[in-house]
Every structure is written in structure tokens, then in C-alpha cells.
Design a protein around this motif. Sequence first.
Motif, PDB file in Angstrom:
ATOM      1  N   ILE A 231      14.198  -3.200 -12.865  1.00  0.00           N
ATOM      2  CA  ILE A 231      12.777  -3.554 -12.883  1.00  0.00           C
ATOM      3  C   ILE A 231      12.368  -4.119 -11.533  1.00  0.00           C
ATOM      4  O   ILE A 231      11.342  -3.750 -10.959  1.00  0.00           O
ATOM      5  CB  ILE A 231      12.500  -4.563 -14.010  1.00  0.00           C
ATOM      6  N   GLN A 232      13.221  -4.966 -11.013  1.00  0.00           N
ATOM      7  CA  GLN A 232      12.938  -5.584  -9.717  1.00  0.00           C
ATOM      8  C   GLN A 232      12.871  -4.514  -8.623  1.00  0.00           C
ATOM      9  O   GLN A 232      11.970  -4.506  -7.793  1.00  0.00           O
ATOM     10  CB  GLN A 232      14.051  -6.591  -9.435  1.00  0.00           C
ATOM     11  N   LEU A 233      13.836  -3.607  -8.679  1.00  0.00           N
ATOM     12  CA  LEU A 233      13.883  -2.528  -7.688  1.00  0.00           C
ATOM     13  C   LEU A 233      12.631  -1.678  -7.785  1.00  0.00           C
ATOM     14  O   LEU A 233      12.010  -1.331  -6.780  1.00  0.00           O
ATOM     15  CB  LEU A 233      15.136  -1.674  -7.928  1.00  0.00           C
ATOM     16  N   ALA A 234      12.246  -1.366  -9.030  1.00  0.00           N
ATOM     17  CA  ALA A 234      11.060  -0.533  -9.229  1.00  0.00           C
ATOM     18  C   ALA A 234       9.836  -1.225  -8.660  1.00  0.00           C
ATOM     19  O   ALA A 234       9.011  -0.600  -7.993  1.00  0.00           O
ATOM     20  CB  ALA A 234      10.873  -0.253 -10.718  1.00  0.00           C
ATOM     21  N   GLU A 235       9.737  -2.519  -8.901  1.00  0.00           N
ATOM     22  CA  GLU A 235       8.568  -3.243  -8.445  1.00  0.00           C
ATOM     23  C   GLU A 235       8.466  -3.212  -6.906  1.00  0.00           C
ATOM     24  O   GLU A 235       7.413  -2.948  -6.359  1.00  0.00           O
ATOM     25  CB  GLU A 235       8.649  -4.684  -8.931  1.00  0.00           C
ATOM     26  N   TYR A 236       9.603  -3.467  -6.277  1.00  0.00           N
ATOM     27  CA  TYR A 236       9.564  -3.490  -4.821  1.00  0.00           C
ATOM     28  C   TYR A 236       9.391  -2.097  -4.234  1.00  0.00           C
ATOM     29  O   TYR A 236       8.750  -1.934  -3.193  1.00  0.00           O
ATOM     30  CB  TYR A 236      10.806  -4.177  -4.259  1.00  0.00           C
ATOM     31  N   THR A 237       9.960  -1.102  -4.899  1.00  0.00           N
ATOM     32  CA  THR A 237       9.779   0.261  -4.408  1.00  0.00           C
ATOM     33  C   THR A 237       8.318   0.656  -4.489  1.00  0.00           C
ATOM     34  O   THR A 237       7.752   1.234  -3.557  1.00  0.00           O
ATOM     35  CB  THR A 237      10.627   1.236  -5.243  1.00  0.00           C
ATOM     36  N   HIS A 238       7.697   0.299  -5.618  1.00  0.00           N
ATOM     37  CA  HIS A 238       6.288   0.610  -5.797  1.00  0.00           C
ATOM     38  C   HIS A 238       5.455  -0.086  -4.720  1.00  0.00           C
ATOM     39  O   HIS A 238       4.583   0.507  -4.086  1.00  0.00           O
ATOM     40  CB  HIS A 238       5.864   0.160  -7.190  1.00  0.00           C
ATOM     41  N   MET A 239       5.793  -1.341  -4.540  1.00  0.00           N
ATOM     42  CA  MET A 239       5.151  -2.152  -3.514  1.00  0.00           C
ATOM     43  C   MET A 239       5.242  -1.480  -2.145  1.00  0.00           C
ATOM     44  O   MET A 239       4.249  -1.336  -1.433  1.00  0.00           O
ATOM     45  CB  MET A 239       5.936  -3.468  -3.501  1.00  0.00           C
ATOM     46  N   PHE A 240       6.454  -1.058  -1.811  1.00  0.00           N
ATOM     47  CA  PHE A 240       6.680  -0.433  -0.520  1.00  0.00           C
ATOM     48  C   PHE A 240       5.959   0.908  -0.444  1.00  0.00           C
ATOM     49  O   PHE A 240       5.381   1.256   0.589  1.00  0.00           O
ATOM     50  CB  PHE A 240       8.185  -0.254  -0.303  1.00  0.00           C
ATOM     51  N   GLY A 241       5.943   1.630  -1.571  1.00  0.00           N
ATOM     52  CA  GLY A 241       5.248   2.912  -1.625  1.00  0.00           C
ATOM     53  C   GLY A 241       3.774   2.739  -1.327  1.00  0.00           C
ATOM     54  O   GLY A 241       3.190   3.497  -0.541  1.00  0.00           O
ATOM     55  N   VAL A 242       3.168   1.733  -1.940  1.00  0.00           N
ATOM     56  CA  VAL A 242       1.738   1.531  -1.719  1.00  0.00           C
ATOM     57  C   VAL A 242       1.484   1.066  -0.279  1.00  0.00           C
ATOM     58  O   VAL A 242       0.482   1.434   0.327  1.00  0.00           O
ATOM     59  CB  VAL A 242       1.170   0.550  -2.763  1.00  0.00           C
ATOM     60  N   SER A 243       2.428   0.284   0.271  1.00  0.00           N
ATOM     61  CA  SER A 243       2.289  -0.088   1.681  1.00  0.00           C
ATOM     62  C   SER A 243       2.326   1.149   2.569  1.00  0.00           C
ATOM     63  O   SER A 243       1.569   1.261   3.531  1.00  0.00           O
ATOM     64  CB  SER A 243       3.407  -1.040   2.101  1.00  0.00           C
ATOM     65  N   CYS A 244       3.212   2.096   2.215  1.00  0.00           N
ATOM     66  CA  CYS A 244       3.280   3.354   2.961  1.00  0.00           C
ATOM     67  C   CYS A 244       1.954   4.093   2.870  1.00  0.00           C
ATOM     68  O   CYS A 244       1.462   4.635   3.863  1.00  0.00           O
ATOM     69  CB  CYS A 244       4.387   4.243   2.408  1.00  0.00           C
ATOM     70  N   LEU A 245       1.388   4.085   1.666  1.00  0.00           N
ATOM     71  CA  LEU A 245       0.107   4.767   1.485  1.00  0.00           C
ATOM     72  C   LEU A 245      -0.954   4.137   2.386  1.00  0.00           C
ATOM     73  O   LEU A 245      -1.740   4.832   3.037  1.00  0.00           O
ATOM     74  CB  LEU A 245      -0.322   4.696   0.018  1.00  0.00           C
ATOM     75  N   GLY A 246      -0.948   2.810   2.417  1.00  0.00           N
ATOM     76  CA  GLY A 246      -1.906   2.117   3.269  1.00  0.00           C
ATOM     77  C   GLY A 246      -1.731   2.495   4.722  1.00  0.00           C
ATOM     78  O   GLY A 246      -2.697   2.730   5.449  1.00  0.00           O
ATOM     79  N   ALA A 247      -0.466   2.592   5.144  1.00  0.00           N
ATOM     80  CA  ALA A 247      -0.187   2.973   6.532  1.00  0.00           C
ATOM     81  C   ALA A 247      -0.681   4.377   6.814  1.00  0.00           C
ATOM     82  O   ALA A 247      -1.213   4.664   7.888  1.00  0.00           O
ATOM     83  CB  ALA A 247       1.307   2.861   6.806  1.00  0.00           C
ATOM     84  N   LEU A 248      -0.523   5.255   5.831  1.00  0.00           N
ATOM     85  CA  LEU A 248      -0.966   6.639   6.014  1.00  0.00           C
ATOM     86  C   LEU A 248      -2.483   6.729   6.060  1.00  0.00           C
ATOM     87  O   LEU A 248      -3.053   7.451   6.877  1.00  0.00           O
ATOM     88  CB  LEU A 248      -0.460   7.516   4.868  1.00  0.00           C
ATOM     89  N   LEU A 249      -3.125   5.994   5.151  1.00  0.00           N
ATOM     90  CA  LEU A 249      -4.565   6.165   4.990  1.00  0.00           C
ATOM     91  C   LEU A 249      -5.355   5.459   6.093  1.00  0.00           C
ATOM     92  O   LEU A 249      -6.395   5.943   6.509  1.00  0.00           O
ATOM     93  CB  LEU A 249      -5.014   5.625   3.629  1.00  0.00           C
ATOM     94  N   PHE A 250      -4.870   4.299   6.499  1.00  0.00           N
ATOM     95  CA  PHE A 250      -5.710   3.503   7.389  1.00  0.00           C
ATOM     96  C   PHE A 250      -5.112   3.299   8.778  1.00  0.00           C
ATOM     97  O   PHE A 250      -5.834   3.084   9.727  1.00  0.00           O
ATOM     98  CB  PHE A 250      -6.000   2.143   6.756  1.00  0.00           C
TER      99      PHE A 250
END
Lengths: 322, 387
Positions: A231-250
Motif C-alpha cells: 500500500i505504501q509503495l502504491a501510494e508513493y508510486t502514484h505520487m511520483f507518477g502524478v509528479s511526472c505528469l506535472g513535469a510533462l504538462l507544465f
Amino acid sequence: MMRDVVVAFVLLNVLVLVVTYVTYVERKFAARMQSRIGPYRVGRPHGWLQPIADAIKLLIKEDIIPAMADRPVYNLAPIVFLIPSFLIFATVPFAPGLGLADLNIGILFFLAVSSLEIVGLFMGGWGSNNKYALLSSMRAVNQIISYEIPFVLAALIPVLLAGSLRLSAIVQAQSGLWFVAYPVIGQLAFAAFIVATIASENRVPFDILEAESELVAGFRVEYSGMKFALIQLAEYTHMFGVSCLGALLFLGGWLGPGLPGPVWFLLKALFIFLLVTWVRWSFVRIRVDQILRFSWKVLLPATLILVMATGLWVALRSGHVS
Amino acid sequence: MADTEARKVIELGYGGNERLVMNMGPQHPSAHGVFRMILTLEGETIAAIDSVIGYLHRCHEKLGETLTYAQYPSIASKTDYVAAMTSELTYVLAAEKIGKIEVPKRAQHLRVLVAELQRIASHCLWLGTWCLDLGGALGGGATVFLYCFREREMILDLFEALTGARLLYGFHQVGGTRYDLPEGWAKRCRDTVGQIDQRIDEYESMLETNTAFLWRAQGVGVISKELAQEVGIAGPLLRGSGVDFDIRRNDPYSSYQDFDFEIPVETAGDCYARYRVRMQEFRESIKIVRQVLDGLPEGPISSRPGLKSVGQVRIPKGEAYARVEGPRGEVGCYLIADGGPKPYRMKWRGASFSNLSILPHIVPGHKVADVVAIMGSVDPVFGEVDR
């Protein structure tokens, strides 16, 4: 086919490693903010082996299943929670041509899969047969429904500006000027995106579903050992994924002078991650009703207006409206 | 099947009507000790609250009957272990009242000095744990918590230099104090309070401009003036509800009348008002500490000879009630002496105990998250509640 399997395998393993060390970065960063040292003992220098030690510790811990739990649901929940957070990386282009699948609807896929997380979360809360967990998962559903909409709207603004749903095309469109640097619209959209990110990531000040001062640990209160680690891994992976999205988009993804593309990309994702972490360690949690009010009455209208303004601007620029 | 039987019992226990009975404590991250709340919820809103106390009962009042006047002060500090100096002081004040024992001026001023330092230390702990309740151990709350502990440590270091102990001191004794200030202590103390004074400014600018903090604190857990007086709460809670009452001024003890200080009062009665009162009390305490250090009279620190045996202090027949304005409100001690080396009967009035009784009046109608905010702003110490 064979190439895809190999790439997926490498990507998964690299991701796990990166995400493990993202937790380390967060711990060091938080410690700095709180005038502490942070992890220091395991591995020299600066306790760099700490994440590995934590993973091993969680592996050898006893796995406890509550007597009254709904066993299939309870056992399945961490996996259902984990899969979407890794799946979102399928469409992320780390550099031109370096990625698993550069779909033409990449961002749509990303947003759709990333909100699937709630299913696993709710399963965990329900299956534990624990009142804290139940209350927490009810809150989670409330919150995710409220914040996915502004999140998607904020993510739509770069799409409008770039005129494409393909993530690599969105990055390419920023080769002149990053979207975050677009006057007014860019900054406002980025701010809205960060707020929505924090909320959909369930981070302080929006972490009502974890809320350890009220609900102890929320939906994962009954999980221990490797399930907790998942669960912890999933949470941080998701977190990192959304950070990646932010980097891509903005922030223009892999674009940048000097350094190789993936390094730039990682740095930008880390920047967004640390931005969110900074907010996390300097705010107190707000209440469930305040969270909903903020989403529906402030963030949603604001992002809606922004999307319309962006649309108008794009139309004016391209000369469709005179 | 046994499984279904058990399930039925649990489901019936919910009480129907779509209400959920949820247990919080005695082991809970924000219980501030061992306190159990049985919450009846309708969705997220609290319909009723039952408080269960007594998990930390250590028979303090019976202990008081079996220990001598020389022994008990160091045990008294264990009632409210966050403000140990206060309860020690209350006990010796009651004994001195019965025995009509004079206390030298220097000892009286030293008592004020440690009481005010203790108030600062106690409020530091309160601010940290309250923010921890609001923001959680994995958020901004933990940041404030660690900052506050940094300041509290400095005061504990001072106490360590003074008495040799960091938490439970045994500083007071019948007739005066047990220790005098060591060499260089006064300067160190002045530096410390100066530093804390600056840090208080930092906290205020950090918290009072933080929207999330204001959202959580303002308008939550409002205690009206009438309710406050009716229920009998004390200390910062009472003053946060607009009642201007402080024992240090209204019924001075230990030469508090020699010092010049303000009693902060706020009228809103919510968590934020209580926060404001305590933040101003930090400043007033620092002011008093500086005044004590500036004008500390010379002379003996005790009107009695040094102790050679535990039964040496004998108090004549009589009874008395002594009260002290502790960090959490009125701490009272009622003593009946029968002429021997031990009291016949002792009764504590714990400020936290009386303050806790406000919970059922203000908690229902709030959300689950507000319970911990209100609990934190009440600032109970369960050593003092259960005794």
C-alpha cells in the motif's frame, strides 16, 4: 512484443527503486524542515540504506488478518491498489522514444487509470471490517470524486495549449516556452494542478482519509507486513507518477539544456514532489466538510473558468475567432 | 456458526438508526494519555460523546495519607507530570497554611520563578501536541511539535541544572525550597527566555497566517461565558471564554502581588481564543521570569532547618485548602492535618479533571476531526485527571 516485455520489466524495477529512494528524499527533506537529521544510521553516508532496511523489515514482519475481515476483499485490496499506480507509467515518455507506449490519448489513459486507485482503497477500508477504516474509505470516495474533476480540468489546460492528448506532443509543444511560464494562465493552472494533486494524493492538508490523529491510519489500519508495504509503495508510486505528469504538462518534460533528457525529467518530477512535500510538512489537516466546500465552491469554478479562458485565448491566437 | 453469531452481536451493538458507535482510546494517537471516548456518529457528525477516565489511577490521595510532609512533595509532582512544579507547590502551600509557616522572601520569589518557567514548558508541550492533533504526525503538525520540543528542552535543561531532574523535581519543601540557584544560572535563564521570546514570535507568524490552521481553530468548540462558569472550567479555557479570573491576581500566593503582569482574556470562546490566551501567557510568563531575576532578594531559601529524617516535619492540627494557577487552571489541594508527620486526609482538585467535563457540552454537533482539535485545546494531562 519481446521488446515491450523487456522494457516493461526494466521500467517496473527501476520504478520500484526510484520510488523507494523518493521516500528517502522526502524523509531527509522533512527532517531538514523540522531541524532534525533524518535517517542516518543505516549505511554511510547519511543512512542511504534506510529504504532497503525498511523494505526488509516489512518483508519479515508478521502478516495479520483480522478475524472478522472479509478475507478475499481484504487480501486483494493492496494489489488492486498497486496495479493502477504502476500502470500509469505505461504512457509516460521519459525522453523522446523512451517510454513503453506513447498513446495518442496518453493523458486520458493516465487520468482514467490513476483514479482507479480508489477501488483498491475502498476495498481495503471495507474488507478490514474496522470502523476507522470504513470511515476513512467513505471519506476517500467523497474526496476523490470531488478532486478528480478539478484535477482533470487543470490537466486539460496544457492539452488545450498543445492541441494534443499525446503526452510527448504536449512536451514538444513546450519547446519554445514551458506552459508554466505562459503569462497568468500558466501559473494559475499550475497552482490549481498542484492543489488538486495534493488532494488527489491525499496528502496533508487533504489527508483526511489517513488522518492518524482521528482515524489512526485510516483504511490501512489493519494492514501489516508486506501488505502494508504494498500500500505504501502504491501510494508513493502514484505520487511520483502524478509528479511526472506535472513535469510533462507544465515543466516541459525532458526539455532542458546540458543534461540528458531523462535526468531533466527526473529532476522536474522531483521538484514537483518536493513542492508537495513542502506543503505537506507545513500545513495542518483541514476538515472533511471544508475539503468538499473548497473543491466544489472554489477549485472547480476556478479551473472551469481557467479552461474557458485558455480555450478563448487559443481560439484567438489561431485566428478562428476574430 | 460461531462466526455469524459474533457478527450479529456486533451489528446489534450499532444501535440502529444509522448511527455508528466508535471507540476512541484509551490507546489512540491523539488521546493525550489514556482517555477513552465513545463517540456516537451520524455520518461524520458527532451525536453523543461518553468519556471514560481512570486508566491512570495511582491512588495519589491515599499515597498522600501514607507519606510524610517531607516525602510527598516529590510524589505530588507525579500528578500533573507536565507541570510538576505546580502540584508540588500546591501541596506545600496547603501544609504551610495549616502550620502558619513563614516562607522567606527569596524562596517565595524562587517559587514564582520555577512556576512561570514551568508554565512556559507546559504551554510548549500543549502547542506542540495540539498542532500534532490538528495536523497529524505526518504533516505540518509534526513540524510545530518538534519546534516546540526544542524550546521545552531548553527549560528542562534549566531545571536539570537547578534540581538535577528533568521532569519530576522535588524542588519545593515545607517552609521554602530545597535548592538555591547555582552559579551562572540566572544569566543562562535570561538567555533562554530571550530565545523563547523570539521563537514565540516565529510560531505566531507561522500559525496565524496559515489558512488551514485558522480554518481548523476558529469557531470550533465554542464555550459561552455562562457555560464556562456553570461547568466550572478553569485556566486558559475560562479566560478564552471571556471570564477575567486568574488566581495569581485574584488570590495571590507566594508573592505574586510583587510582580507586574497582565491577565490575557479573549471573548470568542473557541479553540482559537484559547490558543491566543496561551500564546499571550507565554509572554506574560517571560515577563515575570525577567522581573524575578532582576529583583531576587538575598536571604535564606527555607525557614526550616535542613531535613535529617522523613518524619521531621510536623504540622499542627487543622485543615486548609491551597490553590495555585497552574498552566491548565486551578490546581487545589485540601489537607487535614492531625498533628503527626503525615496528613490525615488529602484531596486534589485537578484542573484537567474539571476542564474535561466541558467535553459533552461542546463536542456534539461537531465533526470527528474537531473532537481532537477540541481535546487538544482543552489540554488535559491524564496524570492529573486520574491521579
